[in-house]
Design a protein around this motif. Structure first.
Motif, PDB file in Angstrom:
ATOM      1  N   MET A  42      59.123  37.715  -8.900  1.00  0.00           N
ATOM      2  CA  MET A  42      60.497  37.257  -8.689  1.00  0.00           C
ATOM      3  C   MET A  42      61.398  38.322  -8.072  1.00  0.00           C
ATOM      4  N   PHE A  43      60.892  39.584  -8.026  1.00  0.00           N
ATOM      5  CA  PHE A  43      61.692  40.667  -7.454  1.00  0.00           C
ATOM      6  C   PHE A  43      61.240  41.075  -6.053  1.00  0.00           C
ATOM      7  N   PHE A  44      60.130  40.524  -5.562  1.00  0.00           N
ATOM      8  CA  PHE A  44      59.594  40.955  -4.272  1.00  0.00           C
ATOM      9  C   PHE A  44      60.481  40.459  -3.123  1.00  0.00           C
ATOM     10  N   PRO A  45      60.720  41.297  -2.115  1.00  0.00           N
ATOM     11  CA  PRO A  45      61.526  40.871  -0.972  1.00  0.00           C
ATOM     12  C   PRO A  45      60.977  39.605  -0.310  1.00  0.00           C
ATOM     13  N   ALA A  47      45.652  37.430 -11.156  1.00  0.00           N
ATOM     14  CA  ALA A  47      46.467  36.740 -12.160  1.00  0.00           C
ATOM     15  C   ALA A  47      47.867  37.339 -12.161  1.00  0.00           C
ATOM     16  N   ALA A  48      48.860  36.471 -12.332  1.00  0.00           N
ATOM     17  CA  ALA A  48      50.254  36.918 -12.379  1.00  0.00           C
ATOM     18  C   ALA A  48      51.003  36.139 -13.448  1.00  0.00           C
ATOM     19  N   ALA A  49      52.051  36.764 -13.984  1.00  0.00           N
ATOM     20  CA  ALA A  49      52.945  36.108 -14.934  1.00  0.00           C
ATOM     21  C   ALA A  49      54.348  36.087 -14.350  1.00  0.00           C
ATOM     22  N   VAL A  50      55.043  34.951 -14.513  1.00  0.00           N
ATOM     23  CA  VAL A  50      56.437  34.822 -14.107  1.00  0.00           C
ATOM     24  C   VAL A  50      57.187  34.095 -15.222  1.00  0.00           C
ATOM     25  N   TRP A  51      58.507  34.213 -15.210  1.00  0.00           N
ATOM     26  CA  TRP A  51      59.310  33.505 -16.208  1.00  0.00           C
ATOM     27  C   TRP A  51      59.373  32.031 -15.882  1.00  0.00           C
ATOM     28  N   GLY A  52      59.345  31.204 -16.928  1.00  0.00           N
ATOM     29  CA  GLY A  52      59.505  29.765 -16.778  1.00  0.00           C
ATOM     30  C   GLY A  52      60.965  29.387 -16.581  1.00  0.00           C
ATOM     31  N   ARG A  69      63.408  32.763 -10.198  1.00  0.00           N
ATOM     32  CA  ARG A  69      63.041  32.472  -8.808  1.00  0.00           C
ATOM     33  C   ARG A  69      61.689  31.762  -8.702  1.00  0.00           C
ATOM     34  N   CYS A  70      60.796  32.020  -9.655  1.00  0.00           N
ATOM     35  CA  CYS A  70      59.432  31.474  -9.596  1.00  0.00           C
ATOM     36  C   CYS A  70      59.187  30.396 -10.653  1.00  0.00           C
ATOM     37  N   ALA A  71      60.270  29.867 -11.238  1.00  0.00           N
ATOM     38  CA  ALA A  71      60.130  29.050 -12.442  1.00  0.00           C
ATOM     39  C   ALA A  71      59.673  27.617 -12.184  1.00  0.00           C
ATOM     40  N   SER A  72      59.929  27.085 -11.008  1.00  0.00           N
ATOM     41  CA  SER A  72      59.617  25.669 -10.764  1.00  0.00           C
ATOM     42  C   SER A  72      58.127  25.406 -10.957  1.00  0.00           C
ATOM     43  N   PRO A  73      57.773  24.370 -11.725  1.00  0.00           N
ATOM     44  CA  PRO A  73      56.352  24.051 -11.932  1.00  0.00           C
ATOM     45  C   PRO A  73      55.620  23.869 -10.603  1.00  0.00           C
ATOM     46  N   GLY A  74      54.493  24.541 -10.475  1.00  0.00           N
ATOM     47  CA  GLY A  74      53.685  24.426  -9.273  1.00  0.00           C
ATOM     48  C   GLY A  74      54.089  25.354  -8.146  1.00  0.00           C
TER      49      GLY A  74
END
Length: 281
Positions: A128-131, A151-156, A189-194
């Motif tokens: 979510m922080f990458f340019p 594998a990556a983790a992001v906030w929901g 920024r990355c929360a939307s499912p899919g």
């Protein structure tokens, strides 16, 4: 990289170097909180003893240092934009006796590694922080060996993350908090499912899956929660830096009231929700 993306990168580097002392202070607490996400990532990656692993945006060194104990005959390369965060990672490695690692300060959008260099790539709460998230995913794909795992983790979504919305929602009731433009770096920024699965597929990953990991940030007290958020959460610090003492105190007391409503036992245990995404080259 164009000027706007370069500006985002430099802002991120400055921010994370600034917050490195706070992350050092709260590192044990923070890593305990985030361990379930790291555990799920590591489980999905099926780390082998000889794996050569890239941990991107690793901050203070996790999950890379934990992975290094599994890839005992291999190596983990721990990267981050901020040298201040990597300083903490190196100190932690020394304290834990982890030697099969190295740190590299670099931008994920321009990884300084040859094609097909790594067996696995991990990235916990970096995307979510990458340019440019698409370029970042493509770079991770490029440096993976054929058959490599990522594998990556992001906030929901915000409704599942009371640990941050409780305080930020209260702040926004008292102050004007700028809303980042669409696509700009931010917590959700990355929360939307899919969304992350689509990003990885577009970068060339196959067998892509998403799963949810939920739990609670257990602060033990409202005072601990307030102090923690004011020392490690960049959006909180940025917003409150513009508040006078009276407004700050009003926000604090209102946050305490909301925490009591959410936690009848006054434990300050607030929900979090994350998404773990996995793919293969």
């Amino acid at each position: 990289m164009d000027a706007q993306l370069e500006q985002i990168r430099e802002q991120q580097k400055t921010t994370w170097n600034k917050f490195a002392p706070g992350w050092r202070k709260w590192d044990n607490f923070t890593m305990d909180w985030m361990r379930p996400m790291a555990d799920e990532m590591i489980k999905s990656l099926h780390i082998r003893p000889t794996d050569v692993v890239l941990d991107v945006a690793a901050g203070t060194g996790e999950p890379g240092l934990s992975i290094a104990t599994l890839a005992k005959d291999g190596k983990v390369v721990i990267t981050d934009l901020a040298e201040g965060m990597l300083d903490v990672a190196r100190d932690k490695a020394a304290a834990k006796g982890v030697a099969n690692y190295e740190t590299v300060a670099c931008d994920v959008c321009e990884l300084p590694f040859p094609d097909a260099s790594f067996d696995t790539v991990s990235c916990r709460f970096g995307f979510m922080f990458f340019p440019d998230m698409q370029v970042a995913a493509q770079e991770m794909h490029r440096v993976l060996k054929p058959g490599g795992r990522m594998a990556a983790a992001v906030w929901g979504t915000p409704d599942k993350n009371a640990w941050i919305t409780t305080i930020m929602g209260t702040i926004s009731q008292h102050m004007a908090v700028p809303t980042p433009p669409p696509g700009a770096p931010g917590m959700f920024r990355c929360a939307s499912p899919g969304m992350m699965a689509g990003l990885l597929r577009q970068a060339g990953f196959r067998n892509v899956t998403e799963m949810e990991v939920t739990g609670k940030l257990r602060c033990g007290s409202k005072d601990n929660y307030w102090q923690f958020m004011n020392e490690v959460a960049a959006p909180v610090v940025a917003a409150l830096s513009n508040a006078d003492e009276a407004t700050r105190e009003k926000i604090k007391q209102q946050v305490f009231g909301k925490v009591d409503q959410l936690c009848s036992d006054h434990s300050a245990a607030l929900d979090y929700g994350t998404v773990i995404v996995y793919g293969e080259k």
